[in-house]
Design an enzyme around this catalytic site. Sequence first.
Site, PDB file in Angstrom:
ATOM      1  N   GLY A  11      14.647  -5.402   0.558  1.00 29.38           N
ATOM      2  CA  GLY A  11      13.896  -4.967   1.729  1.00 29.38           C
ATOM      3  C   GLY A  11      13.051  -6.074   2.339  1.00 29.38           C
ATOM      4  N   GLN A  12      12.274  -5.690   3.319  1.00 28.97           N
ATOM      5  CA  GLN A  12      11.479  -6.652   4.092  1.00 28.97           C
ATOM      6  C   GLN A  12      10.572  -7.486   3.179  1.00 28.97           C
ATOM      7  OE1 GLN A  12       8.417  -4.943   6.568  1.00 28.97           O
ATOM      8  NE2 GLN A  12       8.323  -6.704   7.949  1.00 28.97           N
ATOM      9  N   ASP A  34      18.313  -3.115  -6.314  1.00 28.46           N
ATOM     10  CA  ASP A  34      18.251  -2.300  -5.108  1.00 28.46           C
ATOM     11  C   ASP A  34      19.343  -1.236  -5.250  1.00 28.46           C
ATOM     12  OD1 ASP A  34      16.848  -3.214  -2.078  1.00 28.46           O
ATOM     13  OD2 ASP A  34      18.068  -1.405  -2.259  1.00 28.46           O
ATOM     14  N   ASP A  52      19.124   2.814  -8.832  1.00 29.48           N
ATOM     15  CA  ASP A  52      18.683   3.949  -8.023  1.00 29.48           C
ATOM     16  C   ASP A  52      17.448   4.511  -8.732  1.00 29.48           C
ATOM     17  OD1 ASP A  52      18.207   6.335  -6.817  1.00 29.48           O
ATOM     18  OD2 ASP A  52      20.221   7.166  -7.122  1.00 29.48           O
ATOM     19  N   TYR A 142       6.224  10.403   4.366  1.00 38.84           N
ATOM     20  CA  TYR A 142       5.906   9.075   3.810  1.00 38.84           C
ATOM     21  C   TYR A 142       4.467   9.058   3.291  1.00 38.84           C
ATOM     22  CZ  TYR A 142       5.179   3.942   4.050  1.00 38.84           C
ATOM     23  OH  TYR A 142       4.892   2.629   3.788  1.00 38.84           O
ATOM     24  N   LYS A 146       3.024   8.781  -0.571  1.00 33.31           N
ATOM     25  CA  LYS A 146       2.231   7.609  -0.949  1.00 33.31           C
ATOM     26  C   LYS A 146       0.848   8.014  -1.473  1.00 33.31           C
ATOM     27  CE  LYS A 146       4.803   3.923  -0.371  1.00 33.31           C
ATOM     28  NZ  LYS A 146       4.995   2.935  -1.449  1.00 33.31           N
TER      29      LYS A 146
END
Length: 317
Positions: A11-12, A34, A52, A142, A146
Amino acid sequence: MVKILITGSLGQIGSELVTILAKRFGKSSILMTDVKEPAVKNSEDVEFSILDVTNADSVRSIVRENGITDIFHLASILSAAGEKNPQKAFAVNSTGTFNVIDAASSLGINRLIIPSTIGVFGPETPRDNVPDITITRPTTMYGITKVSAELLSSYYHDRFGLDVRGVRYPGIISYLTPPSAGTTDYAVDMFYHAVKHQEYTCYLSPETTLPMMYMPDALKSLLRLFDAPASSLKHRLEYNISSFSFNPQELYGEIKRHVLDFRVRYEPDFREEIAKNWPRTLDTSEAAKDWGFSPEYSFKETVSDMIVNVRKILDLA
Ligand code: SER
């Protein structure tokens, strides 16, 4: 010997963190994972495995079989993607994070790092100079997952002594790996559209201000927190960090200084509803006090550096 597992490593954040960790600890000390195979082999040639995180047995096996000592748990479904598929967001962000926390605790991991987010805030949170401990009643899946990660981390720390740490990231601006469908990602998209097409249609309103930071400071901060003595940490994941705040109109103005004929249109969509419930500015003083958070890049420096690098990546330098 250190052996670091990174979840969500493509990811980023993961794709850039891996380079820094490989340089610091040696590539054989890192295991990238990942849920999908990488499209291209990483430049550091670090070992990669499929993982996963929603599968508790797979998480435990990979930790046990590889002698993992520390974990950066970056696998996450961001805010906009989470609204499109809330069930998947719950599975990855809640079940997945529980699996990682529980495995880290029962298998004796030294340090577990889990980024949190400004997504934990909601309509009842004050909008400016928001402190670490405040009302956290988000309205997105989200955010809900979190907040639960923050609470679980405190629970496992207090009950089982797990050393789990994290920061609440603001929007992160970077050029190497595109972010995966967050609300703050317009800020990355705008650069690419400015350099490539000189025009951009923004999905937020011109005046929607959000806290942001440049990737080098996001990575530096995470590593500084990783290195901090446990005794100096008052919170687990609840450290607000950001470098500056801006709205789409201000970003447009700054980019236009580099791309003179750049034009932006505004067509706010569901992401505007998410963004308007998030803070405009954060109080980051606890992070500075407890573990030395001190970002380097200003808004102007971030924009200049992004323009140079996006031009390079698009081969337009
Ligand atoms: N970048 C995230 C998002 O927009 C917020 O932390 O979803």
